[in-house]
Design a protein around this motif. Structure first.
Motif, PDB file in Angstrom:
ATOM      1  N   LEU A   1       5.774  -3.552  11.960  1.00 15.23           N
ATOM      2  CA  LEU A   1       5.976  -2.140  11.642  1.00 15.23           C
ATOM      3  C   LEU A   1       6.331  -1.974  10.169  1.00 15.23           C
ATOM      4  CD1 LEU A   1       7.928  -0.929  14.779  1.00 15.23           C
ATOM      5  CD2 LEU A   1       5.681  -0.193  14.061  1.00 15.23           C
TER       6      LEU A   1
ATOM      7  N   SER B   1       0.269   3.629  -0.196  1.00 14.69           N
ATOM      8  CA  SER B   1      -0.998   4.280  -0.501  1.00 14.69           C
ATOM      9  C   SER B   1      -0.772   5.617  -1.197  1.00 14.69           C
ATOM     10  CB  SER B   1      -1.810   4.477   0.767  1.00 14.69           C
ATOM     11  OG  SER B   1      -1.203   5.451   1.567  1.00 14.69           O
ATOM     12  N   TYR B   2       0.437   6.178  -1.076  1.00 12.44           N
ATOM     13  CA  TYR B   2       0.718   7.414  -1.795  1.00 12.44           C
ATOM     14  C   TYR B   2       1.253   7.142  -3.195  1.00 12.44           C
ATOM     15  CZ  TYR B   2       0.001  10.145   2.376  1.00 12.44           C
ATOM     16  OH  TYR B   2      -0.565  10.741   3.457  1.00 12.44           O
TER      17      TYR B   2
ATOM     18  N   ASN C   1       2.377  -0.260   3.748  1.00 11.73           N
ATOM     19  CA  ASN C   1       1.029   0.157   3.394  1.00 11.73           C
ATOM     20  C   ASN C   1       0.921   1.663   3.345  1.00 11.73           C
ATOM     21  OD1 ASN C   1      -0.886  -1.903   2.880  1.00 11.73           O
ATOM     22  ND2 ASN C   1      -0.505  -2.653   4.934  1.00 11.73           N
ATOM     23  N   PHE C   2       1.533   2.330   4.342  1.00  6.06           N
ATOM     24  CA  PHE C   2       1.446   3.786   4.432  1.00  6.06           C
ATOM     25  C   PHE C   2       2.071   4.431   3.212  1.00  6.06           C
ATOM     26  CE2 PHE C   2       3.471   7.762   5.829  1.00  6.06           C
ATOM     27  CZ  PHE C   2       2.325   8.469   6.138  1.00  6.06           C
TER      28      PHE C   2
ATOM     29  N   THR D   1       3.095  -2.169   8.083  1.00  7.13           N
ATOM     30  CA  THR D   1       2.287  -0.948   8.109  1.00  7.13           C
ATOM     31  C   THR D   1       2.985   0.183   7.378  1.00  7.13           C
ATOM     32  OG1 THR D   1       3.166  -0.686  10.333  1.00  7.13           O
ATOM     33  CG2 THR D   1       0.882  -1.349  10.129  1.00  7.13           C
ATOM     34  N   ALA D   2       4.321   0.236   7.485  1.00  8.92           N
ATOM     35  CA  ALA D   2       5.036   1.296   6.776  1.00  8.92           C
ATOM     36  C   ALA D   2       4.880   1.115   5.281  1.00  8.92           C
ATOM     37  CB  ALA D   2       6.506   1.280   7.159  1.00  8.92           C
TER      38      ALA D   2
ATOM     39  N   ARG E   1      -4.293   0.984  -4.533  1.00 10.49           N
ATOM     40  CA  ARG E   1      -4.451   0.509  -3.159  1.00 10.49           C
ATOM     41  C   ARG E   1      -5.662   1.158  -2.497  1.00 10.49           C
ATOM     42  NH1 ARG E   1      -0.394  -1.651   0.090  1.00 10.49           N
ATOM     43  NH2 ARG E   1       1.515  -2.158  -0.989  1.00 10.49           N
TER      44      ARG E   1
END
Lengths: 203, 182, 397, 102
Positions: free
Chosen positions: A12, A22-23, A18-19, A15-16, A28
């Motif tokens: 988790l 990306s902002y 990465n999330f 993925t967090a 990325r």
């Protein structure tokens, strides 16, 4: 004894990261937003053939002499050439019709390899889709003819090489003609000069 | 008849709806049950049975026994119907329609005859009994707290026995249906 | 101002009904109109949430995978649901020739009904429960059981072996996960002494030391039960990593294989509305419902808090979907029966200890031990059972 | 509405269940019939509770709750037996299960 579920938490976290990342980090996001941003094509990218002309006028600067070698060599036979003729019916070294059916063309580049006049070259234009099934997939002479400067803009190295070769050829021919003219002295100066001017084409 | 209906409708619509709130699901219940019994396709029978369980639950709720109605829906629709469907799927779903029909042969006909005799007897008793003619009393309700108190008070032994029974049934079902190891 | 915002939806409704009443509309028609308005509002809110989520989920998944996600239709791709809807409606509605057509036709309807019915008992805000039921939680699970029937009908009615396999998996999964789901929900009912959702929410009111919210998720037993409820909610709403009834890669979408057009859209919609309903239930049971997390944040209306929490839980579900791969069916069932069920019993026992040990420090230690020890033991047994050793390939190389 | 209507509904439901249990040869249909009969009995309990003098005495309701629990246990065990029988004799018709040796 490990703590059960720690693997899930680790996943988790990845993925967090990465999330959120990306902002924050723009690099990325590797996706190209196509219609707005275009890919920078590599120099060796090739799509379909086009005809090179020198100078500003496509008709007079055309390198093609309608020798039809490419038409013969083309494996899917997608090139169609009719030689131009003057009023007297004598053949002119220039195509009247030069069509390439790009729905058949397989981008094999054999026409480019065999062209002795450095006239046919590979384009990079890939936005060729159309609503017209028959008409717009057959490129005719006005569509095929593109200037040497365009050629320079898409394949700079190759274009420079080609120009160098043409120039070398021209110099060699001029030298040969000059030598011939010097050797043969007087008898046929007029014909020799006229033939050399015809062969070298427009600079 | 029609005028009566209209009169009740205009006088107190809520009362009318209240009455039909029991009658309509009961009709659905009977129709679905009848269809489930005569259906040749087992899956359709099971689905109609599910529908009749739902209708029965709604009848319970309409009669004021909300808690029982929800338990009925949860247990019958959520568990029993699904277990029936599951066992139909586990036992030859390809021969669904080969099951023998109602009223073919002597034994089934006798079964139906027994059932209808029982029905006639029951209806006879019901319509002759003075007890059954009682009018509907004021709406009753069974608050969840009261049910909980009763379950944990007077009926606690029954509850524990039910728990043991369910555990035993769970273990028993698992053991019975377990694959025999060769 | 603040109090007016708090009860704004109810005030608007009352104003409208008063307006109608002044025209001489009879009271029972007013009651029906009021019910219809409430139903319409709730369905509208949840369907627009569904529309928003269908695009946000794709955007979030894309961001996790370092992509942009849908951004073509309208600003930031927000009109994507409209485009999807138009696409779904205009698609051909295919029914297989050998299908059990009436079951096939009824399945999406049966799927949609429980998904909408369960929305009735969720407390959306202070004094904002559409149907105040004594046995609200029981109602939630009783009506939710209809989903299983719908999934089975879809699988059977399609007359397709993948659909039947998907339906069987779905039933096995839903029955297995229903047990820990209900037990972990009952734990909260046991502590708050009521089966009514609004009573459970008000039992979580107030703040310890003036700032720590007394939500059930912040106690050892509540955390465990909440986690179990959350996992089972994922399984009940067929979401990844428990989405093998509709596993595309193995079962070609399971019970949804033979559905197209608007029927497929109905399934999709029902699944998302059901997901929101169960998120709402999770928030109600464990995250304090519409209560603000800090005392001074009370100025924000309660229904905003509820909506925010539901959206947060839905976001974590998407996050989990982006992270975890799909389980295998035997692992899935073993996980439900051998891990979640014992753990939910442990949470049950832990809650009882918490209650009888006086809810103080001793209660903390006791309930933590009762939950923690089985967790460590069971969890380690599981990780050892399913640990993967290095594979050796006999005939390769 | 009177008690008669509810009792009649329950009697008809019971007759349907009985007919299914006695005349169908498929074991699963027999289970379905038994479930219908149990439902009819439950309906009777609720009806009598609803029409009783003293509805705060919850005996009827509690009996239905216990009956539903027992029905769930019965369905689980019964269907497990059906699955076992099917595994042994490849059939769920009760007529085929005529051999005592299993």
């Amino acid at each position: 004894m490990i703590f059960p579920g720690s693997g899930i938490l680790k996943g988790l976290a990845v993925t967090a990261r990465n999330f959120a990342g990306s902002y924050v980090e723009k690099d990325r996001l590797t996706t190209e937003q196509y219609p707005e941003e275009r890919p920078k094509l590599p120099e060796a990218a090739r799509s379909f053939p086009f005809l090179v002309y020198d100078g500003d006028n496509p008709e007079t600067g055309m390198r093609c002499v309608s020798c039809k070698i490419c038409e013969k060599e083309c494996p899917p036979q997608c090139i169609y050439i009719i030689q131009d003729r003057d009023e007297a019916g004598k053949a002119i070294k220039r195509p009247k019709v030069f069509d390439i059916d790009i729905s058949v063309c397989m981008s094999c580049q054999i026409c480019v390899e065999v062209c002795p006049f450095e006239s046919i070259r590979m384009d990079q234009d890939y936005e060729l889709s159309s609503f017209d099934r028959f008409g717009s997939l057959i490129l005719d002479k006005p569509k095929l003819l593109k200037s040497n400067s365009y050629y320079h803009s898409i394949h700079p190295t190759e274009a420079a090489e080609t120009d160098g070769r043409i120039e070398a050829d021209r110099l060699k021919k001029e030298a040969a003609a000059a030598a011939k003219a010097a050797k043969a002295a007087a008898p046929s100066v007029v014909s020799a000069s006229s033939s050399s001017s015809q062969q070298e084409g427009k600079p | 008849m029609v005028t009566d209906f209209l009169k009740t409708c205009c006088a107190d619509p809520m009362k009318l709806i209240g009455e039909w709130f029991v009658i309509l699901p009961a009709l659905v219940l009977l129709l679905a049950a009848a269809a489930a019994v005569v259906m040749r396709n087992l899956i359709h029978a099971a689905l109609l049975l599910t529908l009749s369980f739902i209708a029965l639950g709604i009848v319970f709720i309409a009669l004021g026994a909300e808690f029982v109605g929800f338990v009925q829906l949860l247990v019958y629709v959520g568990a029993v119907a699904m277990v029936i469907v599951f066992s139909i799927l586990l036992t030859k779903p390809d021969q669904l329609t080969k099951s023998r029909n109602l009223l073919s042969g002597f034994a089934p006909a006798a079964g139906v005859a027994v059932a209808f005799t029982a029905l006639a007897a029951l209806l006879g008793f019901i319509f002759s009994s003075p007890l059954a003619k009682k009018p509907m009393p004021a709406p009753a309700s069974a608050p969840v707290a009261a049910i909980g108190e009763a379950l944990m008070g007077d009926y606690v032994i029954a509850l524990i026995v039910l728990g043991i029974l369910l555990t035993a049934a769970l273990v028993g079902a698992a053991v019975i249906a377990m694959e025999d190891k060769p | 101002m603040i109090s007016s915002l708090e009860s704004a939806p109810i005030d608007v409704l009352h104003w409208f009904l008063g307006l109608l009443g002044s025209f001489g509309v009879p009271a029972w028609i007013l009651a029906i109109i009021s019910a219809l308005i409430i139903i319409g509002t709730i369905i509208g809110v949840f369907l627009s949430l569904f529309a928003l989520t269908s695009v946000m989920e794709r955007k979030i998944l894309a961001r996790v995978q370092n992509r942009y996600g849908p951004n073509r239709a309208g600003p930031f791709g927000l009109f994507q649901p409209i485009a999807d809807g138009i696409k779904m409606i205009t698609k051909e509605d295919l029914v297989p020739r050998t299908a059990d057509w009436i079951v096939h036709f009824l399945a999406p309807v049966v799927m949609m009904v429980p998904a909408l019915l369960v929305l009735a008992i969720i407390p959306y805000g202070r004094d904002m429960v559409p149907a105040e039921l004594d046995a609200g939680i029981l109602y939630f699970f009783a009506v939710g059981a209809g989903t299983e029937v719908a999934v089975f009908m879809a699988g059977w009615g399609s007359n397709n072996k993948y659909s039947v396999l998907g339906a069987m998996r779905a039933i096995a999964q839903m029955i297995s996960y229903e047990l820990p789901l209900v037990i972990s929900a009952i734990v909260t009912a046991m502590i708050s002494g009521s089966l009514s959702p609004s009573a459970i929410v008000s039992a979580q009111g107030g703040f310890a030391f003036g700032f720590v919210p007394q939500w059930f998720a912040l106690t050892p037993w509540g955390f465990t039960a909440g986690l179990i409820f959350y996992i089972c909610a994922l399984a009940e709403s067929n979401r990844s990593p428990f989405d093998l009834p509709e596993g595309e890669s193995e079962l070609v979408a399971g019970h949804l294989t033979e559905y197209s057009g608007f029927k497929y859209a109905t399934f999709f919609m029902a699944e998302y509305v059901g997901m929101f309903a169960i998120c709402g239930m999770f928030v109600t049971l464990f995250l304090g419902g519409w209560q603000a997390p800090l005392p001074f944040l009370d100025i924000i209306p309660s229904w905003c808090w509820f909506l925010g929490k539901v959206c947060f839980v839905a976001f974590t579900m998407i996050w989990v979907r982006a992270t975890l791969p799909r389980l295998r069916i035997d692992h899935l069932l073993a996980f439900a029966w051998k891990f979640l069920l014992p753990m939910s019993f442990a949470a049950f026992l832990s809650a009882a200890c918490w209650h009888y040990a006086g809810r103080g420090p001793l209660a903390w230690i006791l309930s933590l031990a009762i939950v923690g020890i089985p967790y460590l033991l069971l969890g380690n047994a599981f990780t050892n059972r399913f640990s993967v050793s290095r594979r050796t390939y006999l005939f390769s190389e | 509405m009177t008690l008669q209507i509810l009792l009649a509904i329950s009697a008809i439901l019971f007759a349907f269940g009985l007919a299914a249990a006695l005349s169908r040869s498929n074991a699963i249909m027999i289970v379905i019939g038994i479930e219908l009969m149990l439902g009819a009995a439950n309906l009777n309990f609720i009806a009598f509770w609803r029409f009783s003098e003293n509805p705060s005495d919850l005996a009827g309701i509690l009996f239905v709750i216990f009956s539903i629990g027992v029905a769930a246990a019965e369905a689980a065990v019964g269907l497990a037996i059906i699955i076992l029988v099917h595994r042994r004799i490849r059939s769920v018709e009760v007529d085929d299960a005529s051999n005592l040796k299993g």
